[in-house]
Every structure is written in structure tokens, then in C-alpha cells.
Design a protein around this motif. Structure first.
Motif, PDB file in Angstrom:
ATOM      1  N   MET A  69       0.836  -1.208   0.000  1.00 57.01           N
ATOM      2  CA  MET A  69       0.000   0.000   0.000  1.00 57.01           C
ATOM      3  C   MET A  69       0.874   1.263   0.000  1.00 57.01           C
ATOM      4  O   MET A  69       0.568   2.233  -0.688  1.00 57.01           O
ATOM      5  N   THR A  70       1.966   1.233   0.758  1.00 53.82           N
ATOM      6  CA  THR A  70       2.884   2.373   0.777  1.00 53.82           C
ATOM      7  C   THR A  70       3.500   2.577  -0.600  1.00 53.82           C
ATOM      8  O   THR A  70       3.589   3.712  -1.093  1.00 53.82           O
ATOM      9  N   ALA A  71       3.898   1.494  -1.234  1.00 55.12           N
ATOM     10  CA  ALA A  71       4.479   1.585  -2.584  1.00 55.12           C
ATOM     11  C   ALA A  71       3.452   2.143  -3.567  1.00 55.12           C
ATOM     12  O   ALA A  71       3.790   2.964  -4.434  1.00 55.12           O
ATOM     13  N   ALA A  72       2.193   1.723  -3.429  1.00 58.20           N
ATOM     14  CA  ALA A  72       1.135   2.235  -4.312  1.00 58.20           C
ATOM     15  C   ALA A  72       0.968   3.736  -4.119  1.00 58.20           C
ATOM     16  O   ALA A  72       0.835   4.484  -5.097  1.00 58.20           O
ATOM     17  N   MET A  73       0.991   4.195  -2.875  1.00 58.22           N
ATOM     18  CA  MET A  73       0.840   5.636  -2.620  1.00 58.22           C
ATOM     19  C   MET A  73       2.024   6.417  -3.194  1.00 58.22           C
ATOM     20  O   MET A  73       1.846   7.488  -3.759  1.00 58.22           O
TER      21      MET A  73
END
Length: 120
Positions: A69-73
Motif C-alpha cells: 500500500m505504501t508503494a502504491a501511494m
């Protein structure tokens, strides 16, 4: 010694520098002929620095899902910057609209499509 060649030992630091330059002379000549080319890669380095810093942060995200999720953001924010979109404005609008948005139309909320599909 050939005409115009320096008299430095090949294994000396200066000799190594000269040989390094001579072996790349064609590329250096192209650079000199095209004024629009940058002599360094600082712009690229600055663009990828947040990703490199983020990679370290992913190790401490708490779980694999949180790291994804952090990578997606990070990707969304980078896409906003690339498309010259205010990240806060984009995220606020997407969070307000995503629940009522049809699944087949979610692509409209991506930063690259957002400007033409945002509600005015």
C-alpha cells in the motif's frame, strides 16, 4: 610516443583518466555537439531519490500488505507530480468520490486521467 599523446604512465591516475576519456571519445563528442544534453544525471537522481528512500521505509511497514500500500501511494504521488497535479487536491477528491464511483470507471481517478474527469 604518438603526436599529441601525453607522456603519462598508463597505470598512473592521469594515464588511467586519459585512457578512460579516449575510450569514450565518440560519446563525449556527441555530447559536445548537442547542447540540449545534460552533462550529468542529477535530474534523474533527484527524481528517483524518494523511491530509494521509500524502499528502506518499506522494510518497516509492519506487513507485506502495508508495504504494498505504501508503494502504491508513492506511485500515485509520483504520477501526480509527473502530471503536474496537486497531490493533496487529487487525494482529497479521490477519497471523497471513490465510494460512489463505479468499479469499471475507477481508471478515471488515476492521476493521468483525473483532470479530464474531475468534478468542477
Amino acid at each position: 610516443m604518438r603526436d599529441g599523446q601525453y607522456s603519462h604512465r598508463p597505470t598512473s591516475p592521469m594515464g588511467k583518466a586519459i585512457e578512460y576519456t579516449r575510450s569514450r571519445w565518440a560519446g563525449l563528442s556527441v555530447y559536445a555537439l548537442h547542447g540540449q544534453m545534460e552533462i550529468d544525471n542529477n535530474l534523474v537522481e533527484n527524481a528517483v531519490r524518494p523511491l530509494a528512500i521509500g524502499r528502506k521505509a518499506y522494510l518497516f511497514a509492519g506487513s507485506h500488505k502495508a508495504a504494498e500500500m505504501t508503494a502504491a501511494m508513492y506511485s500515485f504521488m509520483a504520477s501526480c507530480k509527473k502530471n503536474k497535479i496537486n497531490e493533496f487536491e487529487w487525494l482529497k477528491d479521490v477519497l471523497e468520490r471513490i465510494q460512489s464511483h463505479k468499479q469499471k470507471d475507477l481508471y478515471q481517478l488515476l492521476p493521468s486521467n483525473w483532470e479530464k474527469h474531475k468534478i468542477k
